[in-house]
Enzyme design. Structure first.
Site, mmCIF file in Angstrom:
data_model
loop_
_atom_site.group_PDB
_atom_site.id
_atom_site.type_symbol
_atom_site.label_atom_id
_atom_site.label_comp_id
_atom_site.label_asym_id
_atom_site.label_seq_id
_atom_site.Cartn_x
_atom_site.Cartn_y
_atom_site.Cartn_z
ATOM 1 N N SER A 10 -9.390 2.434 2.506
ATOM 2 C CA SER A 10 -8.365 3.011 1.840
ATOM 3 C C SER A 10 -7.199 2.242 0.981
ATOM 4 O O SER A 10 -6.547 2.507 0.226
ATOM 5 C CB SER A 10 -7.428 4.115 2.563
ATOM 6 O OG SER A 10 -6.769 3.469 3.764
ATOM 7 N N SER B 112 -9.982 -0.167 6.756
ATOM 8 C CA SER B 112 -9.627 0.038 5.470
ATOM 9 C C SER B 112 -8.784 -1.210 4.919
ATOM 10 O O SER B 112 -8.442 -1.018 3.930
ATOM 11 C CB SER B 112 -8.430 1.239 5.490
ATOM 12 O OG SER B 112 -8.993 2.602 5.662
ATOM 13 N N LYS C 187 0.824 -1.257 -0.042
ATOM 14 C CA LYS C 187 0.042 -0.104 -0.070
ATOM 15 C C LYS C 187 0.977 1.346 0.267
ATOM 16 O O LYS C 187 1.975 1.274 0.866
ATOM 17 C CB LYS C 187 -0.692 0.207 1.151
ATOM 18 C CG LYS C 187 -1.874 1.244 1.356
ATOM 19 C CD LYS C 187 -3.050 0.889 2.569
ATOM 20 C CE LYS C 187 -3.907 1.843 2.753
ATOM 21 N NZ LYS C 187 -4.813 1.652 3.546
#
Length: 467
Positions: A156, A180, A81
């Protein structure tokens, strides 16, 4: 299987294949070919490292040929990420000011995966500052859901789940500060583990915007794959002293025999999509069929305080970060500048009040799990919505605010508990739906055990990549 289809294999299948002579280099080449095919449509991977990726795959192939892999993860492709530091790439965090921001360090969990021989294909997209439940930013644009390109994969960790769901890599390293990992997993048909606080220790990190709520965890297409990555990233580190407590808590968290499960379908009057309610309800009946005791009821915790406090945590976090990094603020989107202004307007005593409430919640959950082993809830209250929109504005005909879809997840972060997202039966339109299993602090392994048993009983649980 043809080389061009090696990207379809799970991490555990790849591990077995390597024992039988499959080359990690061939797998890496297949993953890059898959990336070339699908990434232009979904915009999941936003920073690539092809030459290093292939060199490392060749080195892994040589280790396997000698019968000396570094770990069970050696040669397995994964993504990271873009809110986590990596030693050889920038970490933009979706913010224009950080487009070339690099520290030359790996986040501790990333470094552990790299040292174990994992093959990092690149970085995956996030919303700006990783603070929202969809995935779009001014640097890299919108990420789309592989199951329907008009829709969001959530956020996210939207880029990470899109990459795994589309078959670019079998694994992704994600981050969960308020859902997330778990909500995006539910929107893309994946397994996602939000570990217990500090089960995966943290070092070399961006500024925290959500206190200690943000944890690192795996995303995968199967429970076994998620466990494979989690085992490499977990474990104590002296730089994160709370990780010592996580190890102690995990020692006695597994419980043999039937479990006492509480199914919480709804949070008060908050709306829930009827298809999600039906799908998760059916999944809960499957848990009962496995021999567990299942009761349905409300969550016996007072979470009213967090309705107001939750957005204030992010506001305060942004305010202090922009004070430290005014150059970052200079290129931030207006909405985050406004949030920071709201944070600056809050009295210092407010943060103290929030911290005291967090301590109280953590004490209350200890009492709660004396009579319950696992809590089951939906992962998200809404099906995936339009990719360009930050949140759905209506759920089951009722108007909702920015976190109306996210009501089930944030409290788990505040409490420091583990949460495992699992796919349930899809919607009529074929859209993924997920549930989450929540256990007492340290019960990560017990949740993975339950998840594996549930997964084995589902005829659709081994769904192959989308697109």
């Amino acid at each position: 299987m043809a080389v061009t289809e090696l990207w379809r294999l799970s991490a555990t299948e790849l591990r077995q294949g390597y024992r039988e002579g499959l080359s990690p280099l061939a797998v890496a080449q297949a993953c890059l070919a898959r990336l070339e095919e699908v990434n232009p449509r979904i915009n999941a991977v936003v920073a690539r490292r092809d030459p290093a990726f292939l060199r490392e795959a060749q080195a892994s192939a040589e280790r396997h040929a000698r019968g000396a892999p570094l770990s069970p993860l050696d040669g397995i492709p994964l993504s990271v990420k873009d809110s986590l530091y990596t030693v050889d790439q920038p970490t933009s965090w979706g913010c224009p000011a950080l487009r070339t921001h690099a520290t030359g360090q790996d986040e501790l969990a990333v470094g552990r995966a790299r040292a174990a021989g994992a093959l990092i294909i690149g970085k995956t997209n996030v919303p700006e500052f990783a603070l929202e439940g969809y995935t779009a930013n001014p640097v890299y644009g919108v990420t789309r859901n592989p199951w329907d390109l008009a829709l969001t994969p959530g956020g996210s960790t939207g880029g990470g789940v899109a990459a795994v769901a589309a078959g670019i890599t079998p694994l992704a390293i994600g981050q969960d500060g308020g859902g997330s990992i778990r909500r995006p997993a539910s929107h893309t048909g994946l397994v996602g583990l939000k570990p217990s606080l500090s089960a995966v220790p943290r070092e070399h990190v961006l500024p925290s915007l959500l206190l200690d709520f943000e944890v690192i965890g795996p995303l995968a297409r199967t429970v076994a794959d998620a466990r494979l990555l989690f085992e490499v990233m977990r474990g104590p580190a002296a730089v994160d002293r709370s990780s010592l407590a996580a190890v102690f808590a995990a020692r006695d968290a597994r419980k043999p025999g039937a479990l006492r499960i509480l199914y919480v379908e709804r949070f008060g009057s908050a709306p829930l999509d009827p298809q999600i309610a039906a799908s998760v309800g059916a999944a809960v009946r499957q848990l009962a069929a496995l021999g567990h005791q299942v009761d349905t009821g409300s969550l016996p915790l007072d979470l009213e305080f967090f309705t107001q406090a939750w957005p204030q945590v992010g506001q305060i976090g942004l305010a202090q970060m922009f004070e430290r990094h005014p150059d970052w603020a200079a290129q931030a989107s207006r909405k985050y500048l406004d949030m920071a202004e709201q944070g600056r307007a809050l009295p210092g005593a407010r943060l103290w009040q929030i911290l005291e409430q967090v301590k109280g919640l953590r004490r209350d959950t200890v009492k709660l799990f004396r009579d319950i082993d696992v809590i089951v809830l939906p992962s998200a209250a809404a099906l995936p919505w339009k990719a360009e929109e930050s949140h759905p504005t209506r759920i089951d005909g009722q108007e909702v605010g920015p976190r109306g879809h996210a009501v089930y997840t944030g409290w788990v972060n505040a409490a420091g508990l583990p949460g495992l997202a699992l796919p349930c039966a899809p919607s009529r339109e074929g859209l993924p739906i997920g549930m989450q299993l929540v256990g007492p602090y340290g019960s990560d392994d017990a949740l993975l055990d339950l998840g594996a048993a549930y997964e084995a009983a589902q005829p659709w649980a081994q769904r192959r990549p989308a697109l």
